[in-house]
Design an enzyme around this catalytic site. Structure first.
Site, PDB file in Angstrom:
ATOM      1  N   ARG A 239     -53.773 -31.259 -25.122  1.00 22.40           N
ATOM      2  CA  ARG A 239     -52.789 -31.168 -26.195  1.00 22.40           C
ATOM      3  C   ARG A 239     -52.033 -32.491 -26.243  1.00 22.40           C
ATOM      4  NH1 ARG A 239     -55.174 -27.379 -27.951  1.00 22.40           N
ATOM      5  NH2 ARG A 239     -54.414 -25.279 -28.341  1.00 22.40           N
ATOM      6  N   ASP A 263     -58.390 -36.945 -28.684  1.00 24.80           N
ATOM      7  CA  ASP A 263     -58.846 -35.912 -29.626  1.00 24.80           C
ATOM      8  C   ASP A 263     -57.671 -35.058 -30.093  1.00 24.80           C
ATOM      9  OD1 ASP A 263     -60.883 -34.316 -30.972  1.00 24.80           O
ATOM     10  OD2 ASP A 263     -60.517 -32.775 -29.450  1.00 24.80           O
ATOM     11  N   GLU A 268     -49.973 -33.559 -34.710  1.00 22.92           N
ATOM     12  CA  GLU A 268     -51.185 -33.762 -35.503  1.00 22.92           C
ATOM     13  C   GLU A 268     -51.167 -32.885 -36.756  1.00 22.92           C
ATOM     14  OE1 GLU A 268     -53.804 -32.758 -32.171  1.00 22.92           O
ATOM     15  OE2 GLU A 268     -54.351 -30.920 -33.199  1.00 22.92           O
ATOM     16  N   HIS A 286     -59.194 -33.595 -33.283  1.00 23.54           N
ATOM     17  CA  HIS A 286     -59.106 -32.289 -32.587  1.00 23.54           C
ATOM     18  C   HIS A 286     -60.387 -31.465 -32.793  1.00 23.54           C
ATOM     19  CE1 HIS A 286     -56.106 -29.057 -31.003  1.00 23.54           C
ATOM     20  NE2 HIS A 286     -57.350 -28.792 -30.605  1.00 23.54           N
ATOM     21  N   GLY A 288     -62.506 -30.694 -30.106  1.00 23.63           N
ATOM     22  CA  GLY A 288     -63.000 -30.293 -28.777  1.00 23.63           C
ATOM     23  C   GLY A 288     -63.908 -29.070 -28.803  1.00 23.63           C
ATOM     24  N   SER A 289     -63.529 -28.044 -29.537  1.00 24.11           N
ATOM     25  CA  SER A 289     -64.314 -26.796 -29.523  1.00 24.11           C
ATOM     26  C   SER A 289     -65.182 -26.653 -30.772  1.00 24.11           C
ATOM     27  CB  SER A 289     -63.374 -25.597 -29.416  1.00 24.11           C
ATOM     28  OG  SER A 289     -62.524 -25.529 -30.548  1.00 24.11           O
TER      29      SER A 289
HETATM   30  C1  DGY Z   1     -58.058 -24.422 -28.267  1.00 22.47           C
HETATM   31  O1  DGY Z   1     -58.806 -23.441 -28.229  1.00 22.47           O
HETATM   32  O2  DGY Z   1     -56.969 -24.432 -27.682  1.00 22.47           O
HETATM   33  C2  DGY Z   1     -58.503 -25.587 -29.075  1.00 22.47           C
HETATM   34  O3  DGY Z   1     -57.649 -26.657 -28.940  1.00 22.47           O
HETATM   35  C3  DGY Z   1     -58.628 -25.201 -30.530  1.00 22.47           C
HETATM   36  O4  DGY Z   1     -57.497 -24.532 -30.911  1.00 22.47           O
END
Ligand code: DGY
Length: 320
Positions: A239, A263, A268, A286, A288-289
């Site tokens: 984060r 990321d 943001e 952002h 990542g997932s």
């Molecule tokens: C998470 O799952 O915390 C990712 O950052 C996407 O929200």
């Protein structure tokens, strides 16, 4: 009667299909971001809310939610957008989606490390803009990742997968700092540092994977950055709030750090504009997932949690 679920963003088709099968969902067909007021209004009469980290649930918002709402089943592993104390005080169940995004987030962490070390953002821009004119021994020289030392802050699920990938794929020596030392099996040869300050001098690369909390806000500050070896690389896929932007930007400008890969950001997508001006920061929005496999799995995990609540059992991923 099927429980009514307010879904704040557009979810993968397979997840929405299961929602339609098992619940009475109020879907968001346009994917537009709802304001807190929208959520309070749309939540009238609903049994559950399925939000993302983009919707903030402060104590005030939680206290204004209709009494019918029993659970907030997040489509995210992070839950710093929810005031869990306020939720507990109201008897509201809160869940998250751990584990299912560890691989995807670890992949992005490795990409950030490579992107920062090998100047991928600069290189891509050169080719696209037709500014690439020549090759020479001094052209676009970066720094190697293989065989270097990686320090990981926060050795939970994502941190551990990053350690495996970095060690197995890039022969990196792994150091970590965590509130508690993990088992030897989970360490898998990684070197534990009881203090963050103690770990800093051992990090050619530093990857942030800690949970966002009041304790970790601005954690990576000027004092810690100063303790890193000159020319180190910092990456963040956790984060933005864990980084003191001013300190990181100053270190990138002065050359104390070779580069950073980010990321996630404070505030943001309205990030500190200085990041855009720096060539030695590799920027991602952002993601990542953001793989189809992971986004399906996150949705199913959120639904598993809802299923548990509405069948009267304890949800597996309860965080409040
Ligand atoms: C998470 O799952 O915390 C990712 O950052 C996407 O929200």
């Amino acid at each position: 009667m099927k429980p009514v679920v307010l879904v704040t963003r557009k979810l993968p088709e397979a997840v929405e299909e299961r929602l339609r099968r098992d619940y009475s969902p109020i879907l968001n067909p346009t994917d537009a971001l709802y304001s807190s007021e929208d959520i309070i209004n749309k939540a009238k009469g609903v049994d559950a809310i399925l939000p993302c980290h983009t919707e903030k649930f402060s104590a005030d918002i939680i206290n204004r939610l209709p009494d019918s709402v029993r659970v907030i089943a997040n489509f995210s592993v992070g839950y710093d957008h929810v005031d869990t104390e306020a939720a507990k005080a109201r008897g509201l169940i809160v869940t998250n989606t751990p584990e299912v995004l560890s691989d995807a987030t670890a992949e992005v962490t490795i990409m950030l490390m490579l992107g920062a070390a090998r100047r991928a953002g600069e290189g891509e821009k050169l080719v696209r803009s037709r500014e690439w004119k020549d090759w020479s021994p001094s052209f676009m020289v970066g720094t190697q990742m293989t065989g270097k030392r990686l320090g990981i802050v926060g050795f939970g699920r994502v941190g551990q997968v990053v350690a495996q990938r970095a060690h197995n794929g890039f022969d990196m020596q792994i150091h970590y700092h965590n509130r508690n030392r993990v088992t030897q099996e989970k360490e898998a040869g990684a070197i534990y540092h009881p203090t963050l300050k103690g770990m800093m001098p051992h990090c050619d690369f530093l990857a942030l994977h800690c949970v966002a909390s009041p304790e970790t806000t601005g954690l990576l500050n000027a004092e810690l950055i100063d303790l890193l070896p000159d020319g180190a690389i910092v990456v963040n896929a956790s984060r933005g709030i864990v980084v003191d932007d001013e300190a990181l930007i100053a270190a990138l400008k002065s050359g104390k750090l070779f580069a950073a890969g980010l990321d996630v950001f404070n505030n943001e997508p309205d990030i500190n504009p200085d990041y855009r001006k720096l060539t030695n920061v590799f920027l991602m929005p952002h993601i990542g997932s953001a793989t189809s496999e992971t986004r399906d799995a996150m949705g199913f995990r959120a639904l598993d949690n809802l299923d548990a609540v509405f069948s009267g059992s304890e949800p597996g991923d309860r965080v409040a």
